[in-house]
Design a protein around this motif. Structure first.
Motif, mmCIF file in Angstrom:
data_model
loop_
_atom_site.group_PDB
_atom_site.id
_atom_site.type_symbol
_atom_site.label_atom_id
_atom_site.label_comp_id
_atom_site.label_asym_id
_atom_site.label_seq_id
_atom_site.Cartn_x
_atom_site.Cartn_y
_atom_site.Cartn_z
ATOM 1 N N LYS A 150 0.852 -1.186 0.000
ATOM 2 C CA LYS A 150 0.000 0.000 0.000
ATOM 3 C C LYS A 150 0.884 1.231 0.000
ATOM 4 O O LYS A 150 2.078 1.172 0.344
ATOM 5 N N GLU A 151 0.308 2.359 -0.399
ATOM 6 C CA GLU A 151 1.072 3.599 -0.456
ATOM 7 C C GLU A 151 1.295 4.152 0.945
ATOM 8 O O GLU A 151 0.388 4.169 1.775
ATOM 9 N N GLY A 152 2.527 4.570 1.199
ATOM 10 C CA GLY A 152 2.873 5.089 2.512
ATOM 11 C C GLY A 152 4.333 5.457 2.547
ATOM 12 O O GLY A 152 4.846 6.106 1.632
ATOM 13 N N LEU A 220 4.407 6.530 -3.184
ATOM 14 C CA LEU A 220 3.678 6.743 -4.430
ATOM 15 C C LEU A 220 4.640 6.794 -5.609
ATOM 16 O O LEU A 220 4.376 6.222 -6.673
ATOM 17 N N SER A 221 5.791 7.438 -5.442
ATOM 18 C CA SER A 221 6.751 7.543 -6.544
ATOM 19 C C SER A 221 7.308 6.169 -6.913
ATOM 20 O O SER A 221 7.576 5.906 -8.091
ATOM 21 N N GLN A 222 7.489 5.292 -5.935
ATOM 22 C CA GLN A 222 7.974 3.941 -6.217
ATOM 23 C C GLN A 222 6.934 3.138 -6.985
ATOM 24 O O GLN A 222 7.258 2.393 -7.909
ATOM 25 N N LYS A 225 6.822 4.486 -10.617
ATOM 26 C CA LYS A 225 7.979 4.106 -11.428
ATOM 27 C C LYS A 225 7.778 2.728 -12.047
ATOM 28 O O LYS A 225 8.052 2.519 -13.230
ATOM 29 N N LEU A 226 7.293 1.778 -11.241
ATOM 30 C CA LEU A 226 7.013 0.444 -11.764
ATOM 31 C C LEU A 226 5.852 0.478 -12.755
ATOM 32 O O LEU A 226 5.886 -0.161 -13.806
ATOM 33 N N LYS A 227 4.829 1.231 -12.409
ATOM 34 C CA LYS A 227 3.626 1.297 -13.237
ATOM 35 C C LYS A 227 3.930 1.787 -14.644
ATOM 36 O O LYS A 227 3.349 1.322 -15.626
#
Length: 250
Positions: A150-152, A220-222, A225-227
């Motif tokens: 999850k985003e955090g 969120l940035s990680q 980047k994958l997305k």
């Protein structure tokens, strides 16, 4: 009238043949004519049309006090051999050394990859990302651990993994670097388990699934980047339970 009917039949036959040829020669994907609903047609000798497929919506599960903690034996210095962008996901392949033990059987960690968003739902909730750690025994059976994300807070292990990105579709890159996979596992290792399948063709069944109840956190940035490097929504929709039992460890 007769000629018009013959013309119509001819057009329909050509259309059917073209559609059949398309499925015959096409490679699977996550959308359109080669999307998940057509995998069984594209991959003729697969289990994709089977009754015990994955992923599932994890609901109506039962706590089983007899389930023991997972015996995970991950070294802090096992080498990631290489990374590949196969057009479906970003996959990291491991050298030998990491494994899990289930009922006395050893399953060696072969690779891990990502889906955005997650494939399994937990009580109807779909996490923004999941890591699938694919293990295989000597007799060819599979066990997969699913780690929801999850985003955090930013994840340092993810920073290391993403330091080898970007990588173009169809290419692989030698990594040959030590990595501690334990750092990408949740602290609380309670898990859901059931018998299902691989979630991509050939959708092999009799796969033992272990989905950790608690997620890890990534920034969120990680996630973004994958997305940016994977197909949009590279997940398979939930499959029918078909009388299977889902258990939850304590």
């Amino acid at each position: 009238m007769k000629h018009s009917l013959i013309l119509l039949i001819t057009i329909l036959i050509i259309s059917c043949v073209q559609k059949t040829d398309l499925h015959k020669d096409a490679h699977w994907s996550y959308e359109g004519e080669t999307g998940p609903v057509h995998w069984g047609e594209i991959e003729k000798n697969s289990d994709c049309g089977g009754l015990f497929q994955s992923p599932l919506n994890i609901v109506n599960y039962k706590v089983d006090s007899l389930l023991t903690p997972l015996k995970i034996t991950y070294s802090d210095s096992t080498h990631i051999h290489d990374i590949i962008n196969n057009g479906h996901t970003i996959q990291y392949n491991f050298d030998s050394g990491d494994y899990i033990t289930i009922e006395g059987v050893t399953y060696e960690l072969k690779q891990f990859h990502f889906h955005e968003p997650a494939e399994h739902l937990i009580d109807g909730i779909r996490y923004p990302m999941v890591i699938h750690l694919v293990h295989k025994s000597e007799n060819g059976t599979y066990a997969v651990l699913a780690v929801m994300a999850k985003e955090g807070k930013s994840s340092k292990p993810f920073d290391f993994l993403e330091s080898f990105l970007p990588i173009p579709v169809g290419e692989n890159r030698i990594v040959d670097s030590a990595f501690d996979m334990n750092l990408n596992l949740p602290d609380n290792r309670a898990y859901f388990t059931y018998s299902g399948s691989l979630t991509t063709p050939p959708c092999t069944e009799n796969v033992q699934w272990f989905i950790f109840k608690n997620p890890i956190t990534v920034s969120l940035s990680q996630v973004e980047k994958l997305k940016a490097l994977m197909p949009l929504n590279n997940y398979r929709d939930e499959q029918s339970l078909n009388d299977r039992e889902i258990k939850l460890s304590k």
